[in-house]
Design an enzyme around this catalytic site. Structure first.
Site, mmCIF file in Angstrom:
data_model
loop_
_atom_site.group_PDB
_atom_site.id
_atom_site.type_symbol
_atom_site.label_atom_id
_atom_site.label_comp_id
_atom_site.label_asym_id
_atom_site.label_seq_id
_atom_site.Cartn_x
_atom_site.Cartn_y
_atom_site.Cartn_z
ATOM 1 N NE ARG A 239 -4.377 -1.064 -0.123
ATOM 2 C CZ ARG A 239 -4.325 -2.148 -0.812
ATOM 3 N NH1 ARG A 239 -3.619 -2.695 -1.485
ATOM 4 N NH2 ARG A 239 -5.605 -2.768 -0.834
ATOM 5 C CD GLU A 268 -2.709 3.008 -5.995
ATOM 6 O OE1 GLU A 268 -1.966 2.803 -4.922
ATOM 7 O OE2 GLU A 268 -3.514 2.144 -6.465
ATOM 8 C CG HIS A 287 -3.017 -0.902 -6.959
ATOM 9 N ND1 HIS A 287 -3.281 -0.286 -5.980
ATOM 10 C CD2 HIS A 287 -2.497 -2.101 -6.685
ATOM 11 C CE1 HIS A 287 -3.688 -1.055 -5.088
ATOM 12 N NE2 HIS A 287 -3.128 -2.308 -5.514
HETATM 13 C C1 DGY Z 1 -5.217 -6.095 -3.117
HETATM 14 O O1 DGY Z 1 -5.983 -6.914 -3.296
HETATM 15 O O2 DGY Z 1 -5.308 -5.578 -1.777
HETATM 16 C C2 DGY Z 1 -4.489 -5.447 -4.031
HETATM 17 O O3 DGY Z 1 -3.958 -4.074 -3.680
HETATM 18 C C3 DGY Z 1 -5.186 -5.191 -5.347
HETATM 19 O O4 DGY Z 1 -5.262 -6.628 -5.862
#
Ligand code: DGY
Length: 328
Positions: A239, A268, A287
């Site tokens: 993240r 983001e 992402h």
């Molecule tokens: C998640 O699943 O948390 C990712 O960031 C997106 O696939």
């Protein structure tokens, strides 16, 4: 009639999971998130919400949607959901672990290789017609991955999958996590525990695999970068807010660390403008961690099954806040 609202487009075939369930489903076939007020007003008429990481589900949202019994996130990360508030409201929260582990680990390793071996730079160089002859001191000289030291910040399912890949490259794998594993598990995974400081100081590549929590927010800041090797590279597929993006851009610009492979961002989809100006040894992706067709299909399926099972009165195969069931 029991009803599920799917807030944004998902993989369409996955909807078959609801066939024969007697549950009515409304899918918003749009790939942009709804403004939060609109999402709230719409979700208020449903028993289940299948949402994405770009949908914010907080206490106010839950108060406005008292009919909701389940919020099923099509993502493994659930920092977009106030889980404590959901638990207080008796709403089950589910996510999509496991089905995306290998795809995300592949992408972390792809970023590591791309930054280390300067793959996007080589590609751009060639397409610009600048590859005129092979030379020993090639323009895109990289660093070795084979035999290097990899530091994993977070050793959950994805961190472990990255560790497995690193074994093929005969890397030394260090990890730092809030929980230290038993020695036999460490030995089986081929990983060695390190303090955070030690991880930073010893790793050629540091790869981030921890959830976003108050305790992990901005864990990678100017102080952390100053403790990394000048030759080190940071990989983040977890993240964005785990990394202070302005500090990362400054560390890269000033040569405090050598490179980065980044898939997730603090604000983001916005990316810090200073980061965008850096091209050497810096690889930026939109992402893409779980972005394979099979994985996104499995994520969509799992999220729908979890919503379906909860609404049919069963315990779903994945649940973030089991306390809700324990209380019943
Ligand atoms: C998640 O699943 O948390 C990712 O960031 C997106 O696939």
């Amino acid at each position: 009639m029991t009803r599920i609202f799917v807030s944004q487009e998902i993989v369409e075939e996955a909807l078959a999971e609801l066939d024969g369930s007697g549950i009515e489903v409304d899918v918003r076939r749009d790939h942009r998130p709804l403004p939060s007020e609109e999402l709230r007003a719409t979700a208020a008429d449903y028993d289940g919400l299948v949402c994405l990481l770009t949908d914010r589900v907080d206490a106010g949202f839950l108060a406005a949607c008292p009919r909701l019994k389940v919020v099923s996130n099509v993502a493994v990360g659930f920092d977009n959901i106030d889980v404590a508030a959901a638990t207080r409201a008796g709403v089950v929260v589910t996510n999509t672990p496991r089905v995306l582990t290998e795809a995300t680990a592949d992408l972390a390793f792809a970023l590591l290789l791309a930054a280390a071996r300067r793959i996007p730079e080589g590609d751009a160089f060639l397409r610009a017609g600048r590859y005129t002859h092979w030379r020993v001191n090639q323009e895109q000289m990289g660093v070795d991955v084979f035999g290097a030291t990899l530091g994993l910040f977070g050793l959950g399912q994805i961190g472990r999958a990255v560790a497995r890949r690193a074994r093929g490259f005969e890397m030394t794998v260090l990890y730092h996590d809030v929980v230290r594993l038993p020695p036999e598990t460490e030995a089986a995974l081929g990983v060695t525990y390190a303090s955070f400081e030690e991880l930073l100081a010893r790793s050629d590549f540091v790869s981030v695999h921890a959830p976003l929590l108050d305790s992990t927010r901005h864990r990678f800041d100017a102080h952390a970068f100053a403790r990394m090797r000048r030759s080190a590279m940071l990989i983040n597929t977890a993240r964005g807010p785990l990394v202070d993006e302005a500090a990362l851009a400054a560390a890269l610009r000033d040569g405090v660390i050598a490179g980065a492979g980044i898939d997730v961002y603090e604000g983001e989809p916005a990316v810090h403008p200073d980061l965008l100006t850096l091209q050497e040894r810096v690889v930026l992706l939109p992402h893409l961690g779980s972005a394979t067709r099979t994985t996104r299909l499995e994520m969509s399926r799992l999220a729908l099954r979890c919503a379906r099972d909860t609404l049919l009165g069963k315990r779903p195969e994945v649940v973030v806040n089991p306390e809700v069931f324990d209380r019943r």
